[in-house]
Design an enzyme around this catalytic site. Structure first.
Site, PDB file in Angstrom:
ATOM      1  N   HIS A 114      -4.103  41.692   5.060  1.00 27.29           N
ATOM      2  CA  HIS A 114      -3.556  40.394   4.639  1.00 27.29           C
ATOM      3  C   HIS A 114      -2.715  39.795   5.757  1.00 27.29           C
ATOM      4  O   HIS A 114      -1.969  40.502   6.414  1.00 27.29           O
ATOM      5  CB  HIS A 114      -2.652  40.559   3.404  1.00 27.29           C
ATOM      6  CG  HIS A 114      -3.395  41.047   2.201  1.00 27.29           C
ATOM      7  ND1 HIS A 114      -3.668  42.371   1.984  1.00 27.29           N
ATOM      8  CD2 HIS A 114      -3.943  40.372   1.167  1.00 27.29           C
ATOM      9  CE1 HIS A 114      -4.362  42.501   0.860  1.00 27.29           C
ATOM     10  NE2 HIS A 114      -4.542  41.303   0.346  1.00 27.29           N
ATOM     11  N   LYS A 139     -11.804  44.136   3.197  1.00 27.09           N
ATOM     12  CA  LYS A 139     -11.335  42.860   2.638  1.00 27.09           C
ATOM     13  C   LYS A 139     -10.312  42.224   3.593  1.00 27.09           C
ATOM     14  O   LYS A 139      -9.315  42.851   3.940  1.00 27.09           O
ATOM     15  CB  LYS A 139     -10.678  43.126   1.274  1.00 27.09           C
ATOM     16  CG  LYS A 139     -10.015  41.909   0.672  1.00 27.09           C
ATOM     17  CD  LYS A 139      -9.162  42.264  -0.543  1.00 27.09           C
ATOM     18  CE  LYS A 139      -8.296  41.087  -0.929  1.00 27.09           C
ATOM     19  NZ  LYS A 139      -7.277  41.415  -1.914  1.00 27.09           N
ATOM     20  N   LYS A 282     -13.783   7.189   8.041  1.00 30.32           N
ATOM     21  CA  LYS A 282     -15.009   6.379   7.936  1.00 30.32           C
ATOM     22  C   LYS A 282     -15.373   5.617   9.200  1.00 30.32           C
ATOM     23  O   LYS A 282     -16.545   5.496   9.539  1.00 30.32           O
ATOM     24  CB  LYS A 282     -14.854   5.373   6.794  1.00 30.32           C
ATOM     25  CG  LYS A 282     -14.968   6.012   5.434  1.00 30.32           C
ATOM     26  CD  LYS A 282     -14.825   4.998   4.346  1.00 30.32           C
ATOM     27  CE  LYS A 282     -14.844   5.731   3.019  1.00 30.32           C
ATOM     28  NZ  LYS A 282     -14.713   4.857   1.882  1.00 30.32           N
ATOM     29  N   ASP A 318     -21.057   2.821   0.384  1.00 30.58           N
ATOM     30  CA  ASP A 318     -19.925   2.098  -0.236  1.00 30.58           C
ATOM     31  C   ASP A 318     -20.270   0.633  -0.476  1.00 30.58           C
ATOM     32  O   ASP A 318     -19.951   0.071  -1.523  1.00 30.58           O
ATOM     33  CB  ASP A 318     -18.711   2.089   0.714  1.00 30.58           C
ATOM     34  CG  ASP A 318     -17.869   3.346   0.588  1.00 30.58           C
ATOM     35  OD1 ASP A 318     -18.004   4.055  -0.426  1.00 30.58           O
ATOM     36  OD2 ASP A 318     -17.069   3.602   1.511  1.00 30.58           O
TER      37      ASP A 318
HETATM   38  P1  NAP Z   1      -8.323   2.872   5.381  1.00 30.13           P
HETATM   39  O1  NAP Z   1      -9.445   2.660   6.324  1.00 30.13           O
HETATM   40  O2  NAP Z   1      -7.261   3.840   5.748  1.00 30.13           O
HETATM   41  O3  NAP Z   1      -7.629   1.437   5.136  1.00 30.13           O
HETATM   42  C1  NAP Z   1      -6.454   1.343   4.358  1.00 30.13           C
HETATM   43  C2  NAP Z   1      -6.090  -0.125   4.172  1.00 30.13           C
HETATM   44  O4  NAP Z   1      -4.966  -0.181   3.274  1.00 30.13           O
HETATM   45  C3  NAP Z   1      -5.655  -0.829   5.457  1.00 30.13           C
HETATM   46  O5  NAP Z   1      -6.115  -2.153   5.410  1.00 30.13           O
HETATM   47  C4  NAP Z   1      -4.116  -0.782   5.349  1.00 30.13           C
HETATM   48  O6  NAP Z   1      -3.487  -1.832   6.027  1.00 30.13           O
HETATM   49  C5  NAP Z   1      -3.937  -0.977   3.874  1.00 30.13           C
HETATM   50  N1  NAP Z   1      -2.642  -0.502   3.392  1.00 30.13           N
HETATM   51  C6  NAP Z   1      -2.216   0.775   3.319  1.00 30.13           C
HETATM   52  N2  NAP Z   1      -0.964   0.808   2.799  1.00 30.13           N
HETATM   53  C7  NAP Z   1      -0.596  -0.480   2.571  1.00 30.13           C
HETATM   54  C8  NAP Z   1       0.571  -1.085   2.045  1.00 30.13           C
HETATM   55  N3  NAP Z   1       1.620  -0.367   1.663  1.00 30.13           N
HETATM   56  N4  NAP Z   1       0.588  -2.422   1.920  1.00 30.13           N
HETATM   57  C9  NAP Z   1      -0.475  -3.170   2.289  1.00 30.13           C
HETATM   58  N5  NAP Z   1      -1.617  -2.663   2.807  1.00 30.13           N
HETATM   59  C10 NAP Z   1      -1.675  -1.311   2.933  1.00 30.13           C
HETATM   60  O7  NAP Z   1      -8.844   3.282   3.933  1.00 30.13           O
HETATM   61  P2  NAP Z   1     -10.259   2.961   3.235  1.00 30.13           P
HETATM   62  O8  NAP Z   1     -11.209   4.045   3.538  1.00 30.13           O
HETATM   63  O9  NAP Z   1     -10.617   1.553   3.544  1.00 30.13           O
HETATM   64  O10 NAP Z   1      -9.858   3.124   1.688  1.00 30.13           O
HETATM   65  C11 NAP Z   1      -8.954   2.208   1.089  1.00 30.13           C
HETATM   66  C12 NAP Z   1      -8.877   2.456  -0.404  1.00 30.13           C
HETATM   67  O11 NAP Z   1     -10.144   2.281  -1.016  1.00 30.13           O
HETATM   68  C13 NAP Z   1      -8.432   3.872  -0.778  1.00 30.13           C
HETATM   69  O12 NAP Z   1      -7.598   3.797  -1.902  1.00 30.13           O
HETATM   70  C14 NAP Z   1      -9.730   4.557  -1.144  1.00 30.13           C
HETATM   71  O13 NAP Z   1      -9.532   5.636  -2.034  1.00 30.13           O
HETATM   72  C15 NAP Z   1     -10.450   3.411  -1.815  1.00 30.13           C
HETATM   73  N6  NAP Z   1     -11.894   3.620  -1.847  1.00 30.13           N
HETATM   74  C16 NAP Z   1     -12.494   3.722  -3.054  1.00 30.13           C
HETATM   75  C17 NAP Z   1     -13.854   3.895  -3.126  1.00 30.13           C
HETATM   76  C18 NAP Z   1     -14.505   3.975  -4.463  1.00 30.13           C
HETATM   77  O14 NAP Z   1     -15.633   4.447  -4.538  1.00 30.13           O
HETATM   78  N7  NAP Z   1     -13.871   3.475  -5.489  1.00 30.13           N
HETATM   79  C19 NAP Z   1     -14.605   4.008  -1.958  1.00 30.13           C
HETATM   80  C20 NAP Z   1     -13.960   3.867  -0.730  1.00 30.13           C
HETATM   81  C21 NAP Z   1     -12.602   3.680  -0.679  1.00 30.13           C
HETATM   82  P3  NAP Z   1      -3.089  -1.703   7.598  1.00 30.13           P
HETATM   83  O15 NAP Z   1      -4.335  -2.023   8.367  1.00 30.13           O
HETATM   84  O16 NAP Z   1      -2.021  -2.689   7.774  1.00 30.13           O
HETATM   85  O17 NAP Z   1      -2.636  -0.289   7.809  1.00 30.13           O
END
Ligand code: NAP
Length: 488
Positions: A114, A139, A282, A318
């Protein structure tokens, strides 16, 4: 083989053993964690499966506080009860291993190592040292500081014959789930009390991951990104594989941008066949791929990897997943679409909205990113805090605001929402983010993040398994899973 560890009071241990008899392959009686050893013979009598005796000393993570001599004497005394296996720590004296062997020639020895701080780089050297002592099974349980440690452990075990290898800690969970695939000889689990961090409860292993069905032919699929803990992907994918009779398993593990290179080198040696990719990877993972689907290339974000023609190929599901979900309520052609955020999800949604004829405006906290993305896609973009329009038909939140438990406020105030608009929130963590809560109150049509998730996940499965099937069949099932997991 599934080893169920038993500890605690006599009555609780008895209950655990009765359940373990039905669910495991071996029962481990943790002699150092049982409240009272005077009932040991009785407890052993309740076991219908082969039994391991383990008296773990403190320095190896147990609670036996005696010195080496006392530990040896206690083990020899208890072995008179004739268990099938005994766990002896690798640092016990060679003479003790020999004494146990000569006194109990039918007993199988598990020689255990461990490391509670790390997963050493030189696992092969440690194993060679351990092999100086004769045992049936070796193990190795080490602490995973990251998922890379767990992948390394899986690769190591895959190349051995007589090893049970596993990692402790949150990042070690995958080594437990995937153990039958790399033919790790023992997987430790529990009924109601863990004996090491990273263990998964026996019912979870079976009900979610269908552990008893996993074998060396099972293909591995996984969600990678950071964070991944809130994702319901493992519930959804494993359930669909079961329904489609696919010999596959879906796990999730955290991975950061700086770990991508080593990740690709490790997964080559394991039967991974597909990945779902989430933030923050991504937009970055594409540069590590030899082939990117033209659509994903145009979007500039990859959320799916498929192993095709001995290469990792990147796709984006997406974009179509989100727009299919939104267009089930409102076609975007000729409509004003406002997208909040300029990350990976925004890029995909903006691209697809434009493809489908929407008039898109991208608004982001960091204005330059919105402008840059808008410029690349040929639409408008600006600052989130300088809301330049007075109406829209579709609002899409693709920022991560709303992901945190503390229910942060919507980026858009209620007075800016119009009752005839469609409001979509990509965030999955809560059924109703503040934005959707306000939108509903205002009378808008709302589209939940899980509606996008369902559609993009189904598209991933179609890509990985080269099958197409009726999406509707699974949409309801995914909705139920989502409600069960988040509506608590
Ligand atoms: P990402 O590339 O990290 O982008 C995050 C975005 O959120 C950026 O535009 C960022 O702005 C903004 N942000 C973060 N905190 C903020 C705050 N406090 N105030 C204002 N803007 C803020 O992430 P992503 O991959 O695009 O994913 C974004 C969201 O979509 C996540 O919640 C993810 O779980 C969701 N999502 C869902 C699905 C689904 O199937 N439902 C699929 C994909 C993604 P800045 O550029 O200023 O940092």
């Amino acid at each position: 083989m599934l080893v169920i560890t038993i500890q605690g009071s006599f009555s609780n241990a008895k209950k655990q053993i009765q359940e373990a008899n039905k669910k495991g392959d071996i029962i481990e009686l943790r002699l150092d964690l049982l409240d009272d050893l005077k009932h040991l013979a009785k407890l052993k009598g309740f076991c219908l499966l082969p039994v391991i005796f383990t008296l773990r000393k403190c320095s190896q993570g147990g609670q036996f506080s005696g010195n080496a001599r006392e530990q040896e004497e206690k083990i020899l005394e208890l072995l008179a009860l004739n268990p099938d296996y005994v766990d002896l720590e690798y640092d016990c004296d060679l003479s003790f291993f020999k004494a146990v062997q000569s006194k109990f020639p039918k007993l199988k020895i598990i020689c255990s190592f461990h490391d509670f701080e790390k997963t050493p780089q030189d696992l092969n050297r440690i194993l060679s040292e351990m092999k100086k002592k004769e045992a049936t099974i070796y193990k190795l349980a080490t602490y995973a500081r990251s998922s890379l440690d767990s992948l390394r452990m899986l690769v190591f075990v895959k190349n051995q014959q007589d090893v049970a290898g596993m990692c402790m800690g949150e990042d070690g969970v995958i080594t437990r789930i995937l153990s039958p695939i790399v033919k790790s000889l023992l997987t430790y689990t529990y009924i109601d009390q863990k004996s090491a961090s990273g263990q998964i409860q026996v019912d979870v292993l079976e009900k979610i991951y269908h552990f008893s069905q996993l074998n060396q032919q099972t293909e591995i699929y996984a969600l990678i990104g950071d964070p991944v803990d809130k994702s319901i992907g493992h519930f959804v994918h494993n359930r669909i594989y079961e329904k489609l009779n696919i010999n596959g398993v879906y796990v999730k593990f955290s991975l950061t941008i700086d770990q991508i290179r080593e990740f690709f080198s490790l997964i080559k040696k394991l039967p991974f066949k597909g990945f779902s990719v989430t933030m923050p990877l991504k937009e970055k993972i594409g540069m590590h791929l030899e082939v990117i689907d033209p659509l994903a290339k145009k979007i500039g974000a990859v959320n799916t990897l498929a192993w095709e023609g001995r290469k990792w190929k990147g796709f984006n599901t997406d974009a179509a997943g989100a727009l299919d979900a939104i267009e089930a309520q409102q076609k975007v052609r000729g409509k004003k679409v406002v997208i909040l955020g300029a990350g990976g999800a925004a890029r995909a949604l903006a691209f697809e909205s434009i493809e489908r004829g929407g008039i898109v405006l991208i608004l982001n906290r960091t204005e330059e990113k919105a402008k840059k993305l808008a410029h690349q896609l040929g639409c408008a973009g600006g600052s989130l805090y300088n809301w330049p329009i007075d109406s829209f038909d579709v609002l899409m939140n693709t920022t991560s605001v709303g992901m945190k438990e503390q229910f942060p406020k919507s980026l858009i105030p209620e007075e800016m929402l119009f009752s005839d608009a469609v409001v979509f929130d990509a965030v999955m963590s809560l059924k109703e983010t503040d934005l959707l809560h306000l939108a509903k109150r205002k009378g808008c049509t709302v589209v939940y993040g899980y509606e996008m998730f369902s559609r993009q996940a189904i598209k991933q499965i179609e890509l990985w398994f080269k099958r197409s099937f009726k999406c509707e069949k699974f949409l309801e099932m995914i909705e139920q899973i989502y409600h069960r997991e988040y509506l608590v």
